[in-house]
Structures are given as structure tokens and as C-alpha cells.
Design a protein around this motif. Structure first.
Motif, PDB file in Angstrom:
ATOM      1  N   HIS A 539     -46.839 -33.175  29.881  1.00 58.95           N
ATOM      2  CA  HIS A 539     -48.034 -32.407  29.508  1.00 58.95           C
ATOM      3  C   HIS A 539     -47.702 -30.920  29.370  1.00 58.95           C
ATOM      4  O   HIS A 539     -48.131 -30.254  28.417  1.00 58.95           O
ATOM      5  N   SER A 540     -46.904 -30.378  30.295  1.00 66.00           N
ATOM      6  CA  SER A 540     -46.550 -28.960  30.259  1.00 66.00           C
ATOM      7  C   SER A 540     -45.713 -28.636  29.032  1.00 66.00           C
ATOM      8  O   SER A 540     -45.884 -27.571  28.411  1.00 66.00           O
ATOM      9  N   ILE A 543     -48.076 -28.452  26.136  1.00 68.91           N
ATOM     10  CA  ILE A 543     -48.874 -27.220  26.192  1.00 68.91           C
ATOM     11  C   ILE A 543     -48.025 -26.020  25.760  1.00 68.91           C
ATOM     12  O   ILE A 543     -48.480 -25.152  25.016  1.00 68.91           O
ATOM     13  N   GLY A 565     -46.891 -21.942  29.429  1.00 73.22           N
ATOM     14  CA  GLY A 565     -47.303 -23.339  29.328  1.00 73.22           C
ATOM     15  C   GLY A 565     -46.402 -24.265  30.112  1.00 73.22           C
ATOM     16  O   GLY A 565     -46.851 -25.256  30.695  1.00 73.22           O
ATOM     17  N   HIS A 568     -47.346 -23.603  34.079  1.00 75.93           N
ATOM     18  CA  HIS A 568     -48.730 -23.403  34.531  1.00 75.93           C
ATOM     19  C   HIS A 568     -49.181 -24.449  35.551  1.00 75.93           C
ATOM     20  O   HIS A 568     -50.120 -24.215  36.298  1.00 75.93           O
ATOM     21  N   ASP A 569     -48.517 -25.584  35.608  1.00 75.42           N
ATOM     22  CA  ASP A 569     -48.942 -26.659  36.519  1.00 75.42           C
ATOM     23  C   ASP A 569     -47.865 -27.018  37.537  1.00 75.42           C
ATOM     24  O   ASP A 569     -47.843 -28.148  38.032  1.00 75.42           O
ATOM     25  N   HIS A 629     -55.142 -19.912  33.711  1.00 75.67           N
ATOM     26  CA  HIS A 629     -55.403 -20.929  32.695  1.00 75.67           C
ATOM     27  C   HIS A 629     -56.598 -21.802  33.073  1.00 75.67           C
ATOM     28  O   HIS A 629     -57.118 -22.538  32.235  1.00 75.67           O
ATOM     29  N   ASP A 679     -54.606 -26.028  27.018  1.00 71.27           N
ATOM     30  CA  ASP A 679     -54.723 -27.019  28.078  1.00 71.27           C
ATOM     31  C   ASP A 679     -55.972 -27.873  27.885  1.00 71.27           C
ATOM     32  O   ASP A 679     -55.937 -29.103  28.011  1.00 71.27           O
ATOM     33  N   LYS A 810     -56.588 -29.432  36.072  1.00 69.24           N
ATOM     34  CA  LYS A 810     -56.857 -28.453  35.041  1.00 69.24           C
ATOM     35  C   LYS A 810     -58.252 -27.905  35.139  1.00 69.24           C
ATOM     36  O   LYS A 810     -58.451 -26.749  35.374  1.00 69.24           O
TER      37      LYS A 810
END
Length: 816
Positions: A539-540, A543, A565, A568-569, A629, A679, A810
């Protein structure tokens, strides 16, 4: 004014805090004062700035009349050449040492006496065999062991025996001949220096207060003196061994009687240098130095240089304060334009004292280079070794090209001012510096800096040739300046590379080069994310790619958006199993938790991500993506679930909405705003069924509209025009990600409903309504959960039961 003790303590602590240093007005004023004061010190005196002239140019000012008398000084290079010639004409000074003459004669007599006594002792020992005589002979031999060999002593003993037969002993003949030969040699003179090492044909022989110039041919050095004595011995001594023994004894005793006098030679040298005239003429008061429209010749230039020097030596007296005030205002005017630009258009730089200090260091560095070229009295065009392009490239890499251009113009004006308002170096610095900044505007590797050499050299060459042709300069001068421009073009990128590493470490600045280094997917954090949370990792990556495309579309920092991106997680690494993209199996861990606890776990990945990033050394500009984000959005899925549970059991605890809201802050930059939108869009489009371009476009529009209306983009300066370009960038990337594929015949069996192939699955699905294939990420259903915004498509967000998987970290809804 008195303050309570606790207030004073708080003030002292605040004074030394990092936050105070970064935004303190006092620190800003201190930086400005230091730059101005050091700049005033490096600016030249008025006599340097008053006139600008060179040989071959035309005097365009009015007639210059001398206000006072002054000498015309020789050109420095010519003066130094004359001094070198004068120093070469100074001959060495020697003095006669009568002490060495007496010492040498006494030494030869002493040596001959030692030999004579040893031989007499040998005679007595042969006759009496007395031990004392044997010991006396042995002592004599030992004292001259380094001079005479055993064969020499044997010959001397035989000569002593021959004396019994009426022949003179050899040693007695030595006592008569050798002192006479040494006295004869001393009368000519023996130098203590070898002749071959002398650079002159004559030397000065000082006798008291008088000096006599003598040719080196009239005297001997030590080797020549020994050779002459050897030639004379051939006449008086017939046997070779006799001459060899005589020379050995003389070599030990003979000392030079003409000694080099270093102090006297230095005095003669200093007198010769002082006698070199420093001036070649004199200008009387009220005499015309140069007339208007006259061409500047070598002689006129010397007069102008001398006039400027005379003014400097006389000083400006009562007008001195006017000069310093003018220099201060000059620097303030130049700096104020740059400061005003930062204040109006680059407030983040202006508010950060660390960045202001970095800029101040670059300004002072270039001013110091200009000052060095001014005080170093060389004829070469050293002004083209002021490395303005290095500062331009550093400003472009660390900040952006606009800051670099304004900084280049500011530095060029300061350099030109220090160089006596030199327009040529000012223009050349602006052209070369602007081209240098342009070459690194989108730098992707450190080796790219070296491509700047070509552009810097081109900038200097074009400027030098244009202005030199305008002033009718000769070709040799143009080539000399171009060569120094080439040296600048080579050194500036190297200096940029070295200083960039220094600034990155000391000032904690993050450049595109730093971002490229951490964008490597083999970075330890990215590897850890791919191993512990593979769903979040993919996913990152998605993004990052989407955000990079959108950032390029609006001219934002695409590298920063991509790296933001990616990271961010990273907080999900600690509890990956609580986020749906990493869930294995149909059951969710949130089914056993209360909504408030689930929301707490979901939102905690923000704090944990920041802590993990700081621990691993991620730059602050990248860490900003982790909280921003999400902004201050609501975790709607668990908030709605909590409301439903509370409605069924009203006696339970009251539901607080703030428990289900991310802590923020809202996106502060365009890049963080882009990642927020990317996101949400990625999560929403992942839940779509039978994806078409129309569905993708509608979903993207709905997400961007909702974020805009919710006020999440209020602080990131994204305009409506830029949001439109971002939407187009998102759509282009997502169409590539969700592109249709060609269906092959063997895929038909895959289209048979699973219930037909395995009827027992239908029964299980009916009893356990967990849905996994339609799970969405955080912000997927934000529009549909809002009271004001209807869902994009009626079939996008089907109703779900409370047993479905929760939203990931998110935004709001994960499983519907």
C-alpha cells in the motif's frame, strides 16, 4: 521589574530550548548584526571604491587634480624584480681569522713533536728495553692512529735508524718544511666554503671598517690548498710515502683562515635592498593626474594607484564616519531585499533560525573569498576565484531555485561591493551562479553536481568575453580571466559536495539527495515493513508512486512526496495484525475489542510511527507525513459502531467524539496534503467493483471534495487549480494500476460461482457474514459515512454487519 522565582526559571529554560532558538527574534537580530558588522569590516576603504580603471581603458570622469603632493610608486612586480636583482648583486663577506692561522701552525708543531717523541721512545726501548719507553711509543701511536697507519710508523722508524749513519731524520725535515708551506698558503688565504658552491666570481674581504673585493681565483678552498702543498712537497721530498705522510699531518692541522661572515653579508644585502628606489616620480599639489577622455597608460595607472595609496595613508579624517555609515547602509539595502523576499514568500525559512544561520554562513563565506582577493596583492584576476556558484548550488539543493536565484543576486552585489563596486565580477557571478543553480534544480544523484562545471564555465566565459570586448581588452587578459573562470567551474562543484555533507549533518537539513538515499526500498525500515506488514508495504509503495505523479503535476517536490508516501504508515510495523491489509483469515482481532479501544489502537500507529522514525534517524520533514496524512479526520467506522452500541445500552458510558479523532495536525505542506488525498483515494478505489474510468473519476472527485469541504486542506496552500491537476494525476496512475486484462479461455472455469463448485461454502457464508474481498482502507467510505455527502455509487458500499473487519490506521472505515 521583578518576576516570581518560578517565572525567572521558566524564562531561563525557554532561552536554551531548541524551539526558542529556532524562532527567536533575538537570534534573528543577532545573526543580522553579525553579518552586517563582518561585512562592514570586509568592505574596502573609499579610495578603493572611488575609481575603476585599467590600462587601455578611457578615463570618463572629469579631470583628476591632485589635492596634495604624493610620490609615484613603482608597480609592485617591477619593484620586486629590482629588489631581486639587487640581492643577486650582493657578494658574500669574509673576514680573515688570524687565530686559525696560529692554531694551525701550533697544531702542526704539536703533531710533529708527538711523532718525534714517539720515535725517540722507540729508540730507547730498543736500546734499554724499558717498559716506560714502550708505553710512551704506544701512546704516541694511539694519539695519531686515525692519521698514520702502521706502515707509516714503520717507515718513520726506518728513517730514524738511517739518521745514525749521518742522514737527517725525516721528522726533523718535516719540522722545517711543513710550517713554511702552511705560512705560504695562509698568505694567499683559505676559504671555509668550497668554491664550486659560490654563485659569484668575487667576494668581499672585510678588514675592520674597510672591505676589499677579491676574486675567488686569488684564494684557495681547503682542497685546493692541500693540492698546492702536495705539489710543493714533490720538490722537497723525493719519496711518495714521505709526501703522503706529510700531507696526512698537514690535513689534520690545517684550518681555513678566511671565514664567511653571515651577519655582515645580511647587512650588505639589506643595504642593497634599501637602496632600491620605491618611487619613480612625484606629483605636485594641484597637478593634473589624468584628463577626461585620456587613455589610461602604464604611467597614468601608476599615478592613479599611487594617488589611491596616498589617500589611504593620509586617511579620511573627519569624513571617516560617513564612510562607515555608507557601507553599513549599502549592506543593509542589499540584505533587506533578500530578507524581504524570505519574509513574504518563504516564511518557513524566515521563521527557522537554523536555516537563516545557514544562509548567513554562505553569505559570509563568499564575502570572505571576495575580501581575500582584495587583500592578496596579485596581478592575476583572482576575483574569478570567488566561488559564488558553490553558494548558488547549495541554496538550490537545500532550499529551491528561487531562493538560490535571490541569494545569488544578493551575494553578487555584496561581492561586487567588496571588490570596489566591480560591475564585471558582479554580472559574471550572477550569470554563472544562476546557471549553476539551474543545473541542480532537480538533482537526483551527487555525481550530477559535476555536470554543473560546464554551465558554470559557460556562464563565466560568456560574461568575460562580452564585457572584455566592450572594453577593448587584449586577448591575453581575456584568456587569463577565462582560465580562472575554468578553475572556478572545477572547484565550485567540489566545494559544494563537501559543504553539502557538512550542512546536512550540522544543520539537520534534508535535501533531495538525502531523500533519494532513504527512498531505497532496501532501507532497514522498509525491509522491516515488508516483512512484518506486507500489505501495508505494498500500500505504501502505491501511495508513494501516486503521490509522486500528483506532485510532479503541480510542481511540488515529487521526491519528498514519494518518500513521504513510503514511510507514512511505518507505525503499523508494531501491530500489523490490527490492520485489515495485513489480516490473515476471515476473523478480525477487533471483534473482541470495544470500539473505543479499537480506535485507540488504530490511532496509536501515528505516535508509534513518529517514535520509530526518530529512533531510526528519519528526517523531520519525512516524519511530518505520519500525523499529517490523517489530519484531524474521524475514525468513523468505530465511532458509528460505538454509537450503535450506546443506543442499545443507553445506561453505558457516554461516547466522546474526540476519542475517535486523529490528533493531527492537518497537512502543512502541499506534499503532505497530496499524500493525504492519495491515501484516501487509493483506499476508496480499492473497494470498487467492476472498475471503469467513470467510476474511478467519480470516486477521486468525491474524496477530494470531501477532504476540501472538511477543512483538512486549509493549511497546506493547495489551490483549486492544483487540486484539479492532482485529480488528473491520480486518475492517470489509477487507470494504469486497475487496467483491464485480456481474458484467456482457461479462465472460464474460474468464473463458475464458488457455491456451484463447493455448495458447503454457501452454507458457511450464510452463517458467518465476515466479508474480506470488499474490505476498504481508512478513508475508502468517508464520503458515504458523512451526513452531507452521498456515496459515489450505490453498489460501492453495501451494508455490513458489526462483525466485519475495522478500518485500518488511515482514516475511518475499513470493512463494510
Amino acid at each position: 521589574m521583578d518576576f516570581p522565582p518560578e517565572n525567572i526559571k521558566d524564562r531561563i529554560e525557554r532561552l536554551f530550548t531548541k524551539e526558542y532558538f529556532r524562532d527567536s527574534i533575538a537570534i534573528k537580530i543577532t545573526i543580522a548584526v553579525v553579518v552586517v558588522l563582518l561585512g562592514v569590516f570586509m568592505f574596502p576603504h573609499p579610495e578603493v571604491m572611488e575609481y575603476n580603471y585599467s590600462v587601455g581603458s578611457v578615463w570618463v570622469d572629469k579631470d583628476l587634480i591632485a589635492p596634495f603632493a604624493f610620490p609615484i610608486y613603482k608597480e609592485l612586480r617591477e619593484y620586486e624584480r629590482e629588489r631581486q636583482e639587487a640581492s643577486r648583486e650582493v657578494i658574500p663577506v669574509f673576514v680573515r681569522s688570524e687565530g686559525n692561522e696560529r692554531l694551525s701552525l701550533d697544531s702542526i708543531k704539536l703533531i710533529l713533536g708527538t711523532v718525534s717523541r714517539a720515535l725517540d721512545a722507540s729508540k730507547r726501548w730498543i736500546r734499554n728495553r724499558a717498559p716506560a719507553d714502550s708505553l710512551a711509543y704506544a701512546n704516541g701511536v694511539a694519539s695519531l692512529s686515525s692519521t698514520l697507519s702502521q706502515s707509516d710508523w714503520k717507515f718513520l722508524l726506518e728513517s730514524q735508524e738511517n739518521a745514525k749513519k749521518g742522514t737527517d731524520a725525516l721528522i726533523q725535515r718535516f719540522e722545517k718544511i711543513l710550517p713554511l708551506l702552511m705560512t705560504e698558503i695562509f698568505s694567499g688565504g683559505i676559504l671555509d666554503h668550497a668554491k664550486m658552491k659560490q654563485t659569484h666570481s668575487n667576494f668581499a674581504l672585510r678588514k675592520g671598517v674597510t672591505e676589499e673585493t677579491i676574486s675567488y681565483d686569488a684564494v684557495y678552498d681547503l682542497e685546493e690548498a692541500l693540492n698546492l702543498i702536495g705539489a710543493r712537497l714533490i720538490i722537497v721530498l723525493k719519496k711518495d710515502i714521505e709526501r703522503e705522510i706529510a700531507l696526512k699531518l698537514i690535513r689534520v692541522a690545517l684550518q681555513p683562515n678566511l671565514q664567511f661572515d653571515q651577519n655582515a653579508t645580511n647587512q650588505s644585502l639589506q643595504i642593497a635592498l634599501d637602496n632600491v628606489a620605491r618611487t619613480i616620480g612625484f606629483i605636485q599639489q594641484n597637478e593634473r593626474i589624468v584628463s577626461k577622455h585620456d587613455r589610461i597608460t602604464e604611467q597614468v595607472k601608476l599615478a592613479l594607484d599611487s594617488f589611491r595609496r596616498a589617500k589611504a595613508e593620509r586617511g579620511t579624517n573627519s569624513n571617516n564616519w560617513k564612510h562607515w555609515l555608507g557601507v553599513t547602509l549599502h549592506i543593509l539595502i542589499i540584505l533587506s531585499l533578500f530578507v524581504l523576499y524570505l519574509l513574504l514568500f518563504r516564511k518557513k525559512i524566515f521563521n527557522d533560525n537554523r536555516r537563516l544561520l545557514l544562509i548567513a554562513i554562505l553569505l559570509l563565506m563568499e564575502m570572505f573569498f571576495a575580501y581575500l582577493t582584495l587583500v592578496m596583492n596579485f596581478q592575476e584576476p583572482l576575483q574569478y576565484l570567488i566561488f559564488v556558484p558553490a553558494a548558488s548550488m547549495l541554496l538550490a539543493i537545500i532550499f529551491d531555485t528561487r531562493v538560490a536565484f535571490y541569494g545569488t543576486v544578493t551575494i553578487a552585489f555584496l561581492v561586487a561591493g567588496i571588490r570596489g563596486n566591480d560591475y564585471m565580477i558582479g554580472l559574471s557571478s550572477i550569470v554563472a551562479g544562476a546557471l549553476a543553480a539551474y543545473t541542480v534544480r532537480d538533482i537526483r544523484s551527487r555525481t550530477q553536481i559535476f555536470w554543473s562545471m560546464i554551465y558554470i564555465f559557460a556562464g563565466y566565459t560568456i560574461s568575460i568575453v562580452a564585457l572584455s570586448f566592450e572594453q577593448l581588452e587584449n586577448f591575453s587578459k581575456i584568456m587569463s580571466e577565462v582560465l580562472f573562470g575554468l578553475a572556478n567551474a572545477i572547484i565550485s562543484p567540489l566545494l559544494t559536495y563537501g559543504l553539502l555533507i557538512f550542512f546536512e549533518r550540522i544543520f539537520k537539513v534534508t535535501t533531495d539527495l538525502s531523500l533519494l538515499e532513504i527512498s531505497d526500498l532496501n532501507h532497514p525500515l522498509m525491509r522491516e515493513l515488508s516483512e512484518k506488514a506486507p500489505g501495508t508495504f505494498h500500500h505504501s509503495i502505491t501511495i508513494g508512486n501516486i503521490a509522486e505523479a500528483a506532485a510532479e503535476a503541480i510542481g511540488a517536490n515529487s521526491i519528498l512526496a514519494r518518500v513521504g508516501g513510503y514511510y507514512h504508515d511505518i507505525g503499523k510495523t508494531l501491530k500489523p495484525e490490527y490492520f485489515v491489509e495485513n489480516q490473515v483469515g476471515p476473523h478480525s482481532r477487533h471483534n473482541r475489542l470495544k470500539p473505543r479501544m479499537s480506535a485507540l489502537i488504530i490511532s496509536s500507529h501515528v505516535r508509534e510511527g513518529i517514535e520509530l522514525g526518530r529512533e531510526r534517524g528519519l528526517p523531520e520533514v519525512v516524519l511530518d507525513f505520519i500525523p499529517q496524512h490523517h489530519g484531524t479526520t474521524r475514525i468513523s467506522f468505530f465511532f458509528d459502531k460505538a454509537l450503535k452500541q450506546a443506543a442499545k445500552r443507553p445506561q453505558k458510558d457516554e461516547i466522546h467524539e474526540e476519542d475517535f479523532i486523529y490528533p493531527g495536525p492537518k497537512p502543512q505542506t502541499k506534499e503532505t496534503g497530496i499524500v493525504m488525498l492519495a491515501d484516501s483515494v487509493e483506499a476508496t478505489t480499492r473497494s470498487l467493483i467492476d472498475i471503469t474510468p467513470q467510476k474511478l473519476e467519480a470516486a477521486i472527485d468525491n474524496v477530494i471534495k470531501h477532504r476540501f469541504m472538511d477543512g483538512q486542506l486549509d493549511e497546506c496552500e493547495l489551490t483549486l487549480r492544483e487540486l484539479t491537476k492532482i485529480r488528473e494525476g491520480f486518475l492517470k496512475m489509477l487507470l494504469g494500476i486497475h487496467h483491464p486484462r485480456v481474458k484467456y479461455p482457461e479462465q472460464d472455469i474460474a468464473e463458475i460461482p464458488v457455491e456451484t463448485k463447493h455448495p458447503e461454502v454457501l452454507q458457511k457464508k450464510t452463517s458467518a457474514p465476515d466479508i474480506t474481498h470488499q474490505e476498504v482502507k481508512d478513508d475508502a467510505l468517508i464520503p458515504s459515512m458523512s451526513n452531507d455527502n452521498p456515496p459515489v455509487e450505490a453498489n460501492i458500499n453495501p451494508p455490513v454487519s458489526n462483525t466485519q473487519n475495522p478500518d485500518d490506521s488511515k482514516s475511518e472505515n475499513q470493512n463494510l
